[in-house]
Scaffold this active site. Structure first.
Site, mmCIF file in Angstrom:
data_model
loop_
_atom_site.group_PDB
_atom_site.id
_atom_site.type_symbol
_atom_site.label_atom_id
_atom_site.label_comp_id
_atom_site.label_asym_id
_atom_site.label_seq_id
_atom_site.Cartn_x
_atom_site.Cartn_y
_atom_site.Cartn_z
ATOM 1 C CD GLU A 8 13.918 52.360 48.384
ATOM 2 O OE1 GLU A 8 13.235 52.772 47.436
ATOM 3 O OE2 GLU A 8 13.428 52.011 49.483
ATOM 4 C CG ASP A 56 12.467 44.870 45.616
ATOM 5 O OD1 ASP A 56 11.332 44.591 45.209
ATOM 6 O OD2 ASP A 56 12.868 44.578 46.752
ATOM 7 C CE1 TYR A 112 14.567 48.662 52.434
ATOM 8 C CE2 TYR A 112 13.046 47.140 53.492
ATOM 9 C CZ TYR A 112 14.318 47.665 53.356
ATOM 10 O OH TYR A 112 15.335 47.204 54.158
ATOM 11 C CE LYS A 138 8.564 44.702 48.885
ATOM 12 N NZ LYS A 138 9.952 44.904 48.373
ATOM 13 N NE ARG A 184 9.968 41.545 54.349
ATOM 14 C CZ ARG A 184 10.649 42.098 53.352
ATOM 15 N NH1 ARG A 184 11.879 42.535 53.565
ATOM 16 N NH2 ARG A 184 10.107 42.230 52.160
ATOM 17 C CG HIS A 239 12.550 49.083 45.923
ATOM 18 N ND1 HIS A 239 13.928 49.132 45.986
ATOM 19 C CD2 HIS A 239 12.155 48.374 47.022
ATOM 20 C CE1 HIS A 239 14.354 48.473 47.051
ATOM 21 N NE2 HIS A 239 13.302 48.015 47.700
#
Length: 371
Positions: free
Chosen positions: A118, A270, A94, A75, A15, A96
């Site tokens: 998120e 995640d 993101y 990511k 991605r 996490h």
């Protein structure tokens, strides 16, 4: 503002944080975008497409991190990327952080301003930047679970839909949110026997209205979950507590009572995973077998379908990316309380309550950051 778009370097992550269309939007607002060569190759978008959209292409990730005022990724930054972050630089991706104290420490040490997709909210309290990938992951969970049930891959050797005279597989979905709803939809479409668990009676009522008697709905208690898991062929973990570590709904002790060759797909990996025996896996080695149970715990599931995932993600993120670029992060967060909820780290401190609690750190209130 100079916005940087590095190529993702996590295992089999194809991605990209901005499409050429996103770059064109930023350029139309007067911003410059520095793109790493090959960043869009995984979605079929070459360097020329980014140049045509107004981006500047460079082969060097280090140059992007050194020059850009804001880094846009998909990511969480890998250690080599964390070491290139610098004080005051915006990181929009993101994160996490709750189950990843090492990453949190590195981002804190960098002095960067880390805003997590998120935990950004909307007017209804939903998570609009998490939802697109939750939709993808939920639908993929059934797909990968069905494949993992094949005997050659360690599974029970059960066809999800069954055939005339042979019953379909029993699928248990833990969590009735975006991931769980999409997983249930695909499992039902493939002809499985599906039961979904949630602790919200209104949500279970909505699911019942949506799918009728084809979907079994069940209130989530330890006893009910245990009973269903013991008889399941495929269990999909789809539990989310925003920003926090996922609760463990399937314990190690429960594995011995499950059907040998049953499959666990942990979409919550995640956030630390909702099965006690889960550990992150990769697309290169997606599964492992523990006590006879197949575990699929890929931490970037949507990366397997990068074109679909990237377009779904970037059309959700670009309005927020533009706000950050147009106003700067302080003004953007002051003006938009929902974007403000995305702030996880600033000035070397944790600013998101669930992350601070999970990591055992003191919370640095966002109000102080923005004062």
């Amino acid at each position: 503002m100079l916005v940087g778009l590095p190529k993702e370097i996590k295992d089999n992550e194809f991605r990209v944080g901005l499409t050429p269309a996103s770059v064109r939007e930023l350029a139309a607002h007067g911003h410059q975008v520095l793109v790493q060569s090959g960043a869009g190759a995984g979605i079929g978008m070459g360097d020329d497409a980014y140049r045509k959209a107004g981006g500047e292409v460079t082969p060097d990730a280090a140059e992007i991190f050194a020059r850009a005022e804001m880094i846009v990724k998909v990511k969480e930054p890998q250690p080599v990327e964390c070491r290139m972050l610098r004080p005051g630089q915006i990181l929009f991706t993101y994160l996490h952080l709750a189950p990843d104290p090492e990453q949190a420490k590195m981002i804190e040490a960098s002095g960067a301003v880390a805003i997590a997709y998120e935990t950004v909210t909307d007017e209804a309290g939903r998570l609009p930047l998490l939802a697109p990938m939750s939709e993808v992951a939920g639908r993929m969970a059934v797909q990968v679970g069905a494949v993992s049930l094949q005997k050659a891959l360690g599974g029970l050797g059960v066809l999800l839909a069954g055939v005339p005279g042979v019953p379909p597989a029993k699928v248990v979905v833990l969590g009735g949110g975006v991931v769980g709803t999409n997983a249930a939809r695909i499992a039902l479409g493939m002809g499985a026997d599906v039961t979904i668990f949630d602790r919200s009676l209104p949500r279970l009522a909505q699911l019942d209205d949506l799918y009728g008697p084809h979907l079994k709905t069940c209130y989530s208690t330890a006893e009910a979950v245990e009973e269903a898991v013991f008889h399941a062929d495929l269990v999909i973990g789809a539990v989310l507590v925003p920003g926090a570590a996922a609760p463990k709904l399937v314990t190690r002790g429960m594995l011995a009572h499950m059907r040998p060759g049953a499959v666990l797909v942990d979409v919550a990996i995640d956030q630390g995973g909702c099965f006690e025996t889960s550990r992150p896996t990769t697309h290169s080695h997606p599964t492992f077998v523990l006590e006879g149970i197949v575990h699929y715990c890929v931490a970037n599931m949507p990366g397997a379908v990068p074109r679909t995932s990237t377009f779904a993600l970037t059309q959700a993120t670009i309005p927020y990316t533009l706000q950050l670029a147009d106003k700067g992060w302080r003004a953007a967060l002051r003006d938009n309380v929902h974007l403000r909820h995305g702030l996880n780290v600033a000035e070397g401190r944790i600013t998101y309550p669930a992350v601070a609690e999970a990591l055992g750190q003191a919370l640095y209130p966002v109000e102080k950051v923005l004062a």
